[in-house]
Design a protein around this motif. Sequence first.
Motif, mmCIF file in Angstrom:
data_model
loop_
_atom_site.group_PDB
_atom_site.id
_atom_site.type_symbol
_atom_site.label_atom_id
_atom_site.label_comp_id
_atom_site.label_asym_id
_atom_site.label_seq_id
_atom_site.Cartn_x
_atom_site.Cartn_y
_atom_site.Cartn_z
ATOM 1 N N CYS A 31 0.927 -1.162 -0.134
ATOM 2 C CA CYS A 31 -0.081 0.114 0.085
ATOM 3 C C CYS A 31 1.085 1.024 0.123
ATOM 4 N N ILE A 32 0.427 2.101 -0.571
ATOM 5 C CA ILE A 32 1.044 3.506 -0.665
ATOM 6 C C ILE A 32 0.343 4.477 0.208
ATOM 7 N N ILE A 33 1.025 5.406 1.097
ATOM 8 C CA ILE A 33 0.464 6.016 1.978
ATOM 9 C C ILE A 33 1.273 7.593 2.066
ATOM 10 N N ALA A 34 0.397 8.466 2.269
ATOM 11 C CA ALA A 34 0.737 9.719 2.470
ATOM 12 C C ALA A 34 0.061 10.353 3.861
ATOM 13 N N PRO A 35 0.614 9.978 4.998
ATOM 14 C CA PRO A 35 0.066 10.421 6.324
ATOM 15 C C PRO A 35 0.014 11.877 6.476
ATOM 16 N N HIS A 36 0.688 12.571 5.900
ATOM 17 C CA HIS A 36 0.965 14.152 6.234
ATOM 18 C C HIS A 36 0.554 14.894 4.784
ATOM 19 N N GLY A 37 -0.567 14.498 3.825
ATOM 20 C CA GLY A 37 -0.893 15.124 2.697
ATOM 21 C C GLY A 37 -1.430 16.127 2.978
ATOM 22 N N GLY A 38 -2.088 16.644 1.631
ATOM 23 C CA GLY A 38 -2.604 17.921 1.344
ATOM 24 C C GLY A 38 -1.874 19.097 1.782
ATOM 25 N N LYS A 39 -2.142 19.704 2.450
ATOM 26 C CA LYS A 39 -1.475 21.220 2.740
ATOM 27 C C LYS A 39 -0.431 20.832 3.932
ATOM 28 N N GLU A 46 0.033 13.939 -4.043
ATOM 29 C CA GLU A 46 -0.021 13.793 -5.605
ATOM 30 C C GLU A 46 1.021 12.745 -5.783
ATOM 31 N N LEU A 47 2.156 12.784 -5.087
ATOM 32 C CA LEU A 47 3.101 11.483 -5.451
ATOM 33 C C LEU A 47 2.524 10.172 -4.827
ATOM 34 N N ALA A 48 1.555 10.119 -3.897
ATOM 35 C CA ALA A 48 1.189 8.777 -3.471
ATOM 36 C C ALA A 48 0.171 8.434 -4.406
ATOM 37 N N ARG A 49 -0.833 9.254 -4.950
ATOM 38 C CA ARG A 49 -1.807 8.923 -5.833
ATOM 39 C C ARG A 49 -1.141 8.701 -7.301
ATOM 40 N N ALA A 50 -0.057 9.162 -7.602
ATOM 41 C CA ALA A 50 0.691 8.787 -8.735
ATOM 42 C C ALA A 50 1.258 7.310 -8.606
ATOM 43 N N VAL A 51 1.953 7.050 -7.500
ATOM 44 C CA VAL A 51 2.459 5.746 -7.391
ATOM 45 C C VAL A 51 1.485 4.772 -7.289
ATOM 46 N N TYR A 58 -4.323 2.522 -1.416
ATOM 47 C CA TYR A 58 -3.600 3.966 -1.100
ATOM 48 C C TYR A 58 -4.296 4.566 0.037
ATOM 49 N N TYR A 59 -3.822 5.574 0.580
ATOM 50 C CA TYR A 59 -4.215 6.158 1.832
ATOM 51 C C TYR A 59 -3.626 7.589 1.936
ATOM 52 N N LEU A 60 -4.374 8.312 2.218
ATOM 53 C CA LEU A 60 -4.061 9.750 2.430
ATOM 54 C C LEU A 60 -4.603 10.567 3.192
ATOM 55 N N PHE A 61 -4.049 11.173 4.384
ATOM 56 C CA PHE A 61 -4.544 12.048 5.097
ATOM 57 C C PHE A 61 -4.129 13.446 4.895
ATOM 58 N N GLU A 62 -5.050 14.208 4.579
ATOM 59 C CA GLU A 62 -4.726 15.487 3.994
ATOM 60 C C GLU A 62 -5.088 16.660 4.838
ATOM 61 N N GLY A 63 -4.374 17.705 4.892
ATOM 62 C CA GLY A 63 -4.861 19.077 5.651
ATOM 63 C C GLY A 63 -5.455 19.701 4.614
ATOM 64 N N LYS A 64 -6.648 20.438 5.063
ATOM 65 C CA LYS A 64 -7.476 21.095 4.259
ATOM 66 C C LYS A 64 -7.669 22.601 4.618
ATOM 67 N N GLY A 90 -3.136 -4.559 7.189
ATOM 68 C CA GLY A 90 -3.663 -5.408 6.215
ATOM 69 C C GLY A 90 -2.846 -5.742 5.159
ATOM 70 N N SER A 91 -1.949 -4.876 4.987
ATOM 71 C CA SER A 91 -0.905 -4.848 3.800
ATOM 72 C C SER A 91 0.236 -5.611 4.373
ATOM 73 N N GLU A 92 0.942 -6.224 3.354
ATOM 74 C CA GLU A 92 2.301 -6.770 3.836
ATOM 75 C C GLU A 92 3.334 -5.571 4.083
ATOM 76 N N ILE A 93 3.320 -4.671 3.017
ATOM 77 C CA ILE A 93 4.237 -3.719 3.250
ATOM 78 C C ILE A 93 3.663 -2.265 2.795
ATOM 79 N N ALA A 94 4.125 -1.361 3.452
ATOM 80 C CA ALA A 94 3.668 0.161 3.075
ATOM 81 C C ALA A 94 4.667 0.961 2.846
ATOM 82 N N ILE A 95 4.767 1.909 1.670
ATOM 83 C CA ILE A 95 5.555 2.690 1.292
ATOM 84 C C ILE A 95 5.061 4.332 1.605
ATOM 85 N N ALA A 96 5.601 4.781 2.547
ATOM 86 C CA ALA A 96 4.981 6.168 3.080
ATOM 87 C C ALA A 96 5.710 7.307 2.310
ATOM 88 N N MET A 97 4.963 8.358 1.940
ATOM 89 C CA MET A 97 5.449 9.483 1.218
ATOM 90 C C MET A 97 5.554 10.763 2.049
#
Length: 197
Positions: A31-39, A46-51, A58-64, A90-97
């Motif tokens: 899974c691809i994650i961005a726990p400090h996404g958005g602003k 954007e990088l996590a969505r692209a990958v 994927y999972y994004l926690f985004e500041g708005k 639930g995933s074997e490996i997480a890749i964090a942006m």
Amino acid sequence: MDRYNNFAELAALEESSAYNVDAKDRHTRVCIIAPHGGKIEPGTSELARAVAGDVFSYYLFEGKKPNGNRDLHITSTNFDEPSGLSLVEGSEIAIAMHGCQGNEEIIYIGGRHRGLTDLMTETLRRRGFAVDVHQDPKLQGTDRRNICNRGRSGMGVQFELTRALRDRLADASGRSISPKLSDFVNAIREAVGVDRE
């Protein structure tokens, strides 16, 4: 220092409109994650969505918020927003942006999955990226409690991309300076081996 120690504290004091959770569970090994996404750390969503594309969960926690989005930063060792934690576990490996400061275009790579970080370093350098290990141990992603290391394998990958590189890669204006966003995406997918999904 973070304003909040965990998601429960954040949710109790912030308006629900201050942040957004965007997640898609495709039941993939990675899974691809961005726990400090958005602003919070601009460009990481954007990088996590692209990958992730249409290949990975994927999972994004985004500041708005209009401003003050740094308040929404929960350090990776404390990050426990329920849907994000569930997807990672639930995933074997997480890749964090993640994003870090820097006027040079550098990718700092860390995490406990040494085999995968070594392979990604190789595939990224082959495509023209500058790759290194961050000098700050707190940005090396090696703590077992780090959200990137909380998948089933107990090992993940953490990217810290400088602001200069994030700004360029996330820029949708069509600039074609190499290495491009597609090079970043393809390097990660090659290292992971999308054919094994």
